[in-house]
Write an enzyme that holds these catalytic residues in place. Structure first.
Site, mmCIF file in Angstrom:
data_model
loop_
_atom_site.group_PDB
_atom_site.id
_atom_site.type_symbol
_atom_site.label_atom_id
_atom_site.label_comp_id
_atom_site.label_asym_id
_atom_site.label_seq_id
_atom_site.Cartn_x
_atom_site.Cartn_y
_atom_site.Cartn_z
ATOM 1 N N GLU A 146 0.850 -1.157 0.021
ATOM 2 C CA GLU A 146 -0.157 0.026 0.040
ATOM 3 C C GLU A 146 1.035 1.218 -0.087
ATOM 4 O OE1 GLU A 146 -3.587 -0.017 2.394
ATOM 5 O OE2 GLU A 146 -2.966 1.766 3.096
ATOM 6 N N ASP A 147 2.062 1.141 0.637
ATOM 7 C CA ASP A 147 2.668 2.579 0.965
ATOM 8 C C ASP A 147 4.040 2.467 0.424
ATOM 9 O OD1 ASP A 147 0.530 3.472 2.515
ATOM 10 O OD2 ASP A 147 1.358 2.798 4.401
#
Ligand code: NI
Length: 188
Positions: free
Chosen positions: A75-76
């Site tokens: 996600e990051d």
């Protein structure tokens, strides 16, 4: 029973491999509103997850611990799910995928969608989401307005409702943090 005794133990080598991968992926990222490395978040989520493994019977300890350490990589960071799959296998990759929000959805649908995908995974993956929100219900960044804090608290209640049955330990810790978080609303 040897099987039951070994159930809550995890392999330190599996932990270290995932930690090193996460450290490389998160690189110089810092915690929101802090100078501390982002890896502090990751390791804290792993600690909360291990607390559940210590108190409860969850046979796939390494799955839980590796998903905890890797839960924000897709996600990051630039890391792809295929890279996680190649390195850590299908069970971990599927867990990390469920723990990652789907950017293509409208913002309000992302968490409910992720929670439903987590519910299709083994309980060991549910632990990680509970652990993540317990960790994130510490003092919010100073720049968060009250509306955001309140929404975050309500979202935490949804996480507890949908996933709490996987772990009495973490459900209890989450409920306590949700209560304590009230103190931060009105400061924003
Ligand atoms: Ni996280």
């Amino acid at each position: 029973m040897l099987r039951a005794m070994s159930a809550s133990h995890f392999d330190p080598d599996a932990y270290t491999e995932a930690l090193r991968f996460a450290a490389a992926a998160h690189g110089a990222q810092t915690l929101p509103g802090s100078d501390l490395p982002y890896l502090v978040h990751v390791v804290t989520v792993a600690a909360e997850t291990i607390a559940a493994l210590t108190h409860e019977h969850h046979p796939q300890a390494d799955l839980a611990v590796q998903c905890a350490l890797l839960h924000d990589t897709v996600e990051d960071t630039p890391v792809t799910l295929d890279e996680v799959r190649a390195r850590f296998g299908d069970a971990v990759a599927d867990g990390v995928a469920a723990l990652s929000k789907d950017d293509s959805l409208p913002k309000a649908e992302r968490m409910p969608d992720s929670l439903e995908r987590i519910r299709e995974q083994p309980h060991e993956v549910w632990l990680v989401k509970l652990a993540d929100r317990i960790t994130n219900l510490a003092r919010p960044p100073h720049y968060w307005p009250d509306e955001k804090r309140e929404a975050y608290r309500i979202e935490a209640m949804l996480i507890g409702e949908r996933l709490g049955e996987a772990s009495p330990t973490l459900a209890g810790r989450l409920a306590a943090r949700i209560e304590d978080y009230k103190a931060y609303i009105g400061e924003g």
